[in-house]
Every structure is written in structure tokens, then in C-alpha cells.
Enzyme design. Structure first.
Site, PDB file in Angstrom:
ATOM      1  N   ARG A   1      -0.813 -13.242  20.349  1.00  0.00           N
ATOM      2  CA  ARG A   1       0.162 -14.309  19.969  1.00  0.00           C
ATOM      3  C   ARG A   1      -0.117 -14.788  18.666  1.00  0.00           C
ATOM      4  O   ARG A   1       0.719 -14.824  17.547  1.00  0.00           O
ATOM      5  CB  ARG A   1       0.150 -15.320  20.830  1.00  0.00           C
ATOM      6  CG  ARG A   1       0.768 -14.815  22.273  1.00  0.00           C
ATOM      7  CD  ARG A   1       0.490 -16.057  23.237  1.00  0.00           C
ATOM      8  NE  ARG A   1      -0.888 -16.224  23.466  1.00  0.00           N
ATOM      9  CZ  ARG A   1      -1.630 -17.117  24.354  1.00  0.00           C
ATOM     10  NH1 ARG A   1      -0.686 -17.871  24.945  1.00  0.00           N
ATOM     11  NH2 ARG A   1      -2.932 -17.035  24.507  1.00  0.00           N
TER      12      ARG A   1
ATOM     13  N   ASP B   1       0.978 -15.755  27.125  1.00  0.00           N
ATOM     14  CA  ASP B   1       0.212 -14.494  26.693  1.00  0.00           C
ATOM     15  C   ASP B   1       0.453 -13.245  27.329  1.00  0.00           C
ATOM     16  O   ASP B   1       0.400 -12.796  28.468  1.00  0.00           O
ATOM     17  CB  ASP B   1      -1.362 -14.817  26.929  1.00  0.00           C
ATOM     18  CG  ASP B   1      -2.448 -13.910  26.350  1.00  0.00           C
ATOM     19  OD1 ASP B   1      -1.934 -13.097  25.885  1.00  0.00           O
ATOM     20  OD2 ASP B   1      -3.546 -14.218  26.661  1.00  0.00           O
TER      21      ASP B   1
ATOM     22  N   CYS C   1      -4.619 -19.175  19.454  1.00  0.00           N
ATOM     23  CA  CYS C   1      -4.350 -18.427  20.787  1.00  0.00           C
ATOM     24  C   CYS C   1      -5.590 -18.341  21.497  1.00  0.00           C
ATOM     25  O   CYS C   1      -6.790 -19.035  21.189  1.00  0.00           O
ATOM     26  CB  CYS C   1      -3.394 -17.325  20.830  1.00  0.00           C
ATOM     27  SG  CYS C   1      -4.070 -15.852  20.348  1.00  0.00           S
TER      28      CYS C   1
END
Length: 151
Positions: A13, A117, A7
Site C-alpha cells: 500500500r 492490506d 503501512c
């Protein structure tokens, strides 16, 4: 087999995905790792991510430091799964030699949307991301079993 989740900052994440995968997997010789493409030095797992992992898996990752993605990770891992198509494109364009093992997580399991996100969001936003990752990783584990002839 090594799976790398990628990420942006490796505080929300991808580190969440790493733990979910490793905790849900009952596959031998398959392990997940995670990294970010734009890590802030010395940053740690976000408080909401750490709380969700603690609540669901009884694992404390609150002091886990973010890991910066490196080219060597492309060589060391068999499958690179990004959270967004943007991150997939950045990696594929910068490292075309490894393009054949770089996918978005959802693309790999034939879903369309990116994993948004949650950074800056409240606990509920993080919970939605967690639930989406859990669902996607369940499908991923099924695909890995199927692709490897594991019933």
C-alpha cells in the site's frame, strides 16, 4: 512539503501510494515518500503492486526494497498518512509530540474506511486497493491545493 505514507511492510500500500501521489501531483515542492512499521529485512515490492505501477505509470519498482519507519521520518516529513487507524494510533501513542501531523489517509480527506492490506490476495484484490488509493490521493491533492490556496 514532504508527505510520508505508512503501512505495515512497505511492500504493497504505502509504496503504491508514494508512486501514485508523485505521478499524479503537479504541485511544486511537494513530494511523497513511504515506509512501513514492521518491515521484513530485504523485502521488496510485491509482484502485484509492481505490476500495477508498471501498467499504470510505466515505472518499474519491482526491485524496490522496503523501508523501515524511523522516528527521524516524523521530524523530516510534514504530513504522515497511515493506511489504517491502527497504524495511526501506534505512531501517535509512541510519538505523541508529532500527533498533530499523523492521520490516516482517508481520515485526512474526510473518508471513513481504512485502506485494506492486499497482502496475500490475488491480482484483483491489489487492483481494488490501487483504485481506492488513486481515488483517495486525487482527493488528497485537491485538499492540499485548497489548503494552500492553489487553484
Amino acid at each position: 512539503m514532504k508527505v510520508l505514507f505508512v503501512c505495515t511492510g512497505n511492500t504493497c500500500r504505502s509504496c503504491m501510494a508514494e508512486v501514485i501521489f508523485n505521478q499524479m501531483s503537479n504541485l511544486d515542492n511537494i513530494e511523497a515518500y513511504s515506509a512501513g512499521i514492521a518491515v521484513v529485512q530485504e523485502s521488496k515490492t510485491s509482484k502485484y503492486t509492481a505490476a500495477l505501477i508498471e501498467d499504470n505509470f510505466k515505472i518499474n519498482i519491482s526491485n524496490r526494497k522496503a523501508i523501515q519507519f524511523t522516528k527521524e521520518m516524523l521530524e523530516e516529513n510534514d504530513l504522515i498518512l497511515t493506511m489504517t487507524s491502527y497504524i495511526r494510533n501506534v505512531l501517535s501513542e509512541n510519538f505523541p509530540k508529532y500527533k498533530n501531523k499523523i492521520y490516516t489517509l482517508n481520515e485526512y480527506i474526510e473518508l471513513k474506511e481504512d485502506i485494506n492490506d492486499p497482502y496475500g490476495g490475488d491480482a484483483e484484490v491489489y487492483k481494488k486497493t490501487f483504485n481506492m488509493l488513486k481515488k483517495s490521493i486525487e482527493l488528497l491533492l485537491g485538499k492540499i491545493r485548497e489548503d494552500n490556496g492553489i487553484v
